[in-house]
Design a protein around this motif. Structure first.
Motif, PDB file in Angstrom:
ATOM      1  N   THR A   1      42.449  23.802  29.011  1.00  0.00           N
ATOM      2  CA  THR A   1      41.966  23.327  27.706  1.00  0.00           C
ATOM      3  C   THR A   1      40.994  24.333  27.093  1.00  0.00           C
ATOM      4  OG1 THR A   1      42.172  21.062  28.530  1.00  0.00           O
ATOM      5  CG2 THR A   1      40.879  21.363  26.522  1.00  0.00           C
TER       6      THR A   1
ATOM      7  N   ASN B   1      46.770  17.757  27.877  1.00  0.00           N
ATOM      8  CA  ASN B   1      47.143  18.692  28.939  1.00  0.00           C
ATOM      9  C   ASN B   1      47.386  17.982  30.269  1.00  0.00           C
ATOM     10  OD1 ASN B   1      47.161  21.024  27.364  1.00  0.00           O
ATOM     11  ND2 ASN B   1      44.959  21.355  27.615  1.00  0.00           N
ATOM     12  N   LEU B   2      46.546  16.995  30.582  1.00  0.00           N
ATOM     13  CA  LEU B   2      46.745  16.222  31.817  1.00  0.00           C
ATOM     14  C   LEU B   2      48.050  15.440  31.757  1.00  0.00           C
ATOM     15  CD1 LEU B   2      43.106  14.870  32.246  1.00  0.00           C
ATOM     16  CD2 LEU B   2      44.280  16.306  33.927  1.00  0.00           C
ATOM     17  N   THR B   3      48.345  14.882  30.585  1.00  0.00           N
ATOM     18  CA  THR B   3      49.577  14.093  30.434  1.00  0.00           C
ATOM     19  C   THR B   3      50.811  14.987  30.567  1.00  0.00           C
ATOM     20  OG1 THR B   3      48.360  12.587  28.988  1.00  0.00           O
ATOM     21  CG2 THR B   3      50.764  12.444  28.925  1.00  0.00           C
ATOM     22  N   HIS B   4      50.710  16.203  30.025  1.00  0.00           N
ATOM     23  CA  HIS B   4      51.827  17.152  30.181  1.00  0.00           C
ATOM     24  C   HIS B   4      52.039  17.479  31.668  1.00  0.00           C
ATOM     25  CE1 HIS B   4      54.573  20.457  29.446  1.00  0.00           C
ATOM     26  NE2 HIS B   4      53.796  21.238  30.192  1.00  0.00           N
ATOM     27  N   PHE B   5      50.950  17.715  32.366  1.00  0.00           N
ATOM     28  CA  PHE B   5      51.050  18.011  33.809  1.00  0.00           C
ATOM     29  C   PHE B   5      51.699  16.836  34.545  1.00  0.00           C
ATOM     30  CE2 PHE B   5      49.781  18.590  38.185  1.00  0.00           C
ATOM     31  CZ  PHE B   5      49.765  19.961  38.353  1.00  0.00           C
ATOM     32  N   LYS B   6      51.261  15.641  34.187  1.00  0.00           N
ATOM     33  CA  LYS B   6      51.833  14.428  34.797  1.00  0.00           C
ATOM     34  C   LYS B   6      53.348  14.350  34.526  1.00  0.00           C
ATOM     35  CE  LYS B   6      51.506   9.419  34.331  1.00  0.00           C
ATOM     36  NZ  LYS B   6      51.791   8.724  33.077  1.00  0.00           N
TER      37      LYS B   6
ATOM     38  N   LEU C   1      35.386  14.532  20.828  1.00  0.00           N
ATOM     39  CA  LEU C   1      36.668  13.812  20.760  1.00  0.00           C
ATOM     40  C   LEU C   1      37.835  14.793  20.671  1.00  0.00           C
ATOM     41  CD1 LEU C   1      35.923  10.763  18.411  1.00  0.00           C
ATOM     42  CD2 LEU C   1      36.459  10.698  20.865  1.00  0.00           C
ATOM     43  N   GLU C   2      37.653  15.874  19.908  1.00  0.00           N
ATOM     44  CA  GLU C   2      38.729  16.866  19.797  1.00  0.00           C
ATOM     45  C   GLU C   2      39.034  17.489  21.162  1.00  0.00           C
ATOM     46  OE1 GLU C   2      38.558  20.112  16.652  1.00  0.00           O
ATOM     47  OE2 GLU C   2      38.859  21.304  18.469  1.00  0.00           O
ATOM     48  N   SER C   3      37.980  17.912  21.871  1.00  0.00           N
ATOM     49  CA  SER C   3      38.208  18.565  23.171  1.00  0.00           C
ATOM     50  C   SER C   3      38.775  17.567  24.187  1.00  0.00           C
ATOM     51  CB  SER C   3      36.910  19.195  23.685  1.00  0.00           C
ATOM     52  OG  SER C   3      35.974  18.202  24.054  1.00  0.00           O
ATOM     53  N   LEU C   4      38.284  16.331  24.136  1.00  0.00           N
ATOM     54  CA  LEU C   4      38.760  15.308  25.074  1.00  0.00           C
ATOM     55  C   LEU C   4      40.229  14.969  24.812  1.00  0.00           C
ATOM     56  CD1 LEU C   4      38.204  13.305  27.337  1.00  0.00           C
ATOM     57  CD2 LEU C   4      37.054  11.808  25.692  1.00  0.00           C
ATOM     58  N   THR C   5      40.616  14.918  23.547  1.00  0.00           N
ATOM     59  CA  THR C   5      42.016  14.652  23.206  1.00  0.00           C
ATOM     60  C   THR C   5      42.917  15.764  23.746  1.00  0.00           C
ATOM     61  OG1 THR C   5      41.300  13.490  21.219  1.00  0.00           O
ATOM     62  CG2 THR C   5      43.603  14.223  21.275  1.00  0.00           C
ATOM     63  N   GLU C   6      42.480  17.015  23.589  1.00  0.00           N
ATOM     64  CA  GLU C   6      43.294  18.130  24.104  1.00  0.00           C
ATOM     65  C   GLU C   6      43.379  18.093  25.629  1.00  0.00           C
ATOM     66  OE1 GLU C   6      41.988  21.846  22.330  1.00  0.00           O
ATOM     67  OE2 GLU C   6      42.096  20.929  20.339  1.00  0.00           O
ATOM     68  N   TYR C   7      42.272  17.719  26.261  1.00  0.00           N
ATOM     69  CA  TYR C   7      42.257  17.622  27.732  1.00  0.00           C
ATOM     70  C   TYR C   7      43.239  16.544  28.201  1.00  0.00           C
ATOM     71  CZ  TYR C   7      40.186  17.161  32.437  1.00  0.00           C
ATOM     72  OH  TYR C   7      39.979  17.112  33.792  1.00  0.00           O
ATOM     73  N   ILE C   8      43.192  15.386  27.554  1.00  0.00           N
ATOM     74  CA  ILE C   8      44.111  14.292  27.930  1.00  0.00           C
ATOM     75  C   ILE C   8      45.561  14.716  27.692  1.00  0.00           C
ATOM     76  CG2 ILE C   8      44.847  11.932  27.346  1.00  0.00           C
ATOM     77  CD1 ILE C   8      41.847  11.290  26.783  1.00  0.00           C
TER      78      ILE C   8
ATOM     79  N   SER D   1      34.818  14.968  32.114  1.00  0.00           N
ATOM     80  CA  SER D   1      35.857  15.112  33.149  1.00  0.00           C
ATOM     81  C   SER D   1      35.272  14.750  34.510  1.00  0.00           C
ATOM     82  CB  SER D   1      36.451  16.524  33.137  1.00  0.00           C
ATOM     83  OG  SER D   1      35.792  17.393  34.014  1.00  0.00           O
TER      84      SER D   1
ATOM     85  N   LEU E   1      46.423  10.356  39.084  1.00  0.00           N
ATOM     86  CA  LEU E   1      46.365  11.040  37.790  1.00  0.00           C
ATOM     87  C   LEU E   1      46.490  10.043  36.636  1.00  0.00           C
ATOM     88  CD1 LEU E   1      46.222  13.645  36.150  1.00  0.00           C
ATOM     89  CD2 LEU E   1      48.634  14.065  36.690  1.00  0.00           C
TER      90      LEU E   1
ATOM     91  N   TYR F   1      43.205   8.328  36.286  1.00  0.00           N
ATOM     92  CA  TYR F   1      42.241   9.261  35.687  1.00  0.00           C
ATOM     93  C   TYR F   1      42.454   9.343  34.171  1.00  0.00           C
ATOM     94  CZ  TYR F   1      39.619  13.669  35.100  1.00  0.00           C
ATOM     95  OH  TYR F   1      38.731  14.650  34.710  1.00  0.00           O
TER      96      TYR F   1
END
Lengths: 286, 286
Positions: A198, B252-257, B243-250, B191, A246, A249
């Protein structure tokens, strides 16, 4: 434990190499042989004194002790032929980060009693023989699975060894191990990798962003330096548990996002305060 | 810089207290006064030698230098009356973790030139006067915002001080600061808190889970020990960027999932490998 004269380490990376260094230290009479798919790693390991000699799969019949420290999907494949190859008196210890599938792979193997399933809770974010360090396992937890299926005498020798290495022993069912470790280890790696992603993505357009990074960011993102060749097989072998952790999380992060979005600062506060007692839980860990 | 005889620190916590300790060290002729809403913190700070005397808002007219180190929402409220209270020659430095709203709050203040907006990229996960340590700021980055609006002579003295404290200086627009810091600091805290929450929730039913936690988990979850009273206002003041950074983090995590769920292990590998160069980016940070 002094019977472990010829010790073979399959996979001379961070864990296998560190184990080789410690075994050499506590059993100075023994000879350490390394087997690895990478010729570079083998010659590096000999050069660094991590092992005494490089060796080959065919020589395993000479082993008194075999440490299996290769990627976890490879361990599932290689453990049966390793057991086939060793003598009746030898012990094989697998030290991978998932335990369910490797235990399942040899449940009915004629030499199951020569095998001990183990997971040392120790490591760093570095990899390869150069990452191997002495005393990596001192004061760390060693999780042992299905010890009832290991030969009593061989288990006793292994326990003596772990005692000399000053490790704490915990016993677990291999599938419980995999479920728990998804939460306290595997999930941390994903959270760290995706945090790194990110910020790196943002940095493509914002050049000076890393000037602003402090020790907090460094700590949270440290595990994103870990080796993908080690971690891809771990996520594969422990897929169901990793997906469960995950998903929880992501749910928790989304809840935090929603309460922040709604300006519910009392709940933002509570979310953090309710987690603060991680302080006391983590006491002693660093 | 030697003109800073009477130094007032508003908020004697981790940052204010550590700043007080360092100022006393490099300006031994000065007198350190502390102002805090907590009487306990004040007497603790005097007892520990963090400050020389506890003081009150009414005494600020005696100040040569004021360090404003209170929660960021409070800083926005208190900075205008602090500027009203000080003499013409005094300098006020705010050291909070968000800079946009505090700069906006005094943009048209008659004593705007007596103010310097700063953010030292330094800290630990601990809080209160007992967390105050010497040399916290050595070799750390000090971000300064809108220096063109600070009086030239006062800015020069401040720069001498930061040089003696051995800090690296970076100049930034306050709103750019808030956007960037959301990624490299504020997001790390969320995180970490939510990782802690996820594991603690699991642990309610699985008693021995923390026996299995190693240094990797401890590192990733370290920031979850941070003080909610500090961090709630930070998330509030920097809501849009967080909120912007958290949305991007979520995302990226969802893509990994999703790629793990689809057994796309090549992509799982690539996701990690593409982030691995965080190694070189983080060189020197610890």
């Amino acid at each position: 434990m002094e019977d472990f004269k010829n010790i073979f380490v399959l996979g001379i990376g961070l864990i296998g190499g560190s184990m080789a260094r410690d075994l050499k230290r506590v059993l100075p009479e023994s000879t350490l042989y390394g087997i690895d798919s990478s010729e570079n790693h083998l010659s590096e390991a000999v050069g660094l004194g991590v092992i005494d000699h490089s060796s080959r799969f065919e020589a395993l019949s000479q082993a008194d002790l075999v440490i299996l420290s290769i990627p976890v999907d490879q361990a599932n494949l290689f453990l049966p032929p390793v057991l086939d190859a060793i003598s009746e008196h030898a012990l094989v210890i697998d030290v991978g980060s998932t335990k369910g599938s490797v235990c399942d792979a040899v449940r009915n193997h004629p030499k199951r009693a020569n095998f001990l399933a183990a997971h040392p809770i120790a490591g760093t974010e570095f990899s390869g023989p150069t990452a191997a360090i002495e005393y990596l396992f001192k004061d760390k937890t060693m999780i042992l699975c299905e010890v009832e299926d290991t030969d009593t005498e061989l288990l006793k020798k292994a326990m003596q060894l772990f005692e000399v290495l000053e490790m704490r022993i915990r016993y677990m069912n291999p599938h419980s191990h995999d479920k728990h470790i998804a939460y306290v280890s595997h999930l941390s790696h994903i959270s760290s990798f995706m945090l790194g992603k990110t910020v790196i993505e943002k940095e493509k357009n914002e050049k000076d962003i890393f000037d602003m990074a402090g020790s907090g960011f460094a700590s949270t993102v440290r595990l994103a330096k870990s080796n993908p060749a080690t971690w891809t097989p771990i996520f594969k072998e422990n897929k169901a548990n990793v997906l469960e952790s995950l998903t929880e999380y992501i749910t928790n992060l989304t809840h935090f996002k929603n309460v922040l979005e709604a300006d519910d600062y009392e709940e933002v506060y509570n979310e953090m305060e309710n987690t603060n007692h991680i302080k006391s839980i983590l006491k002693g860990l660093s």
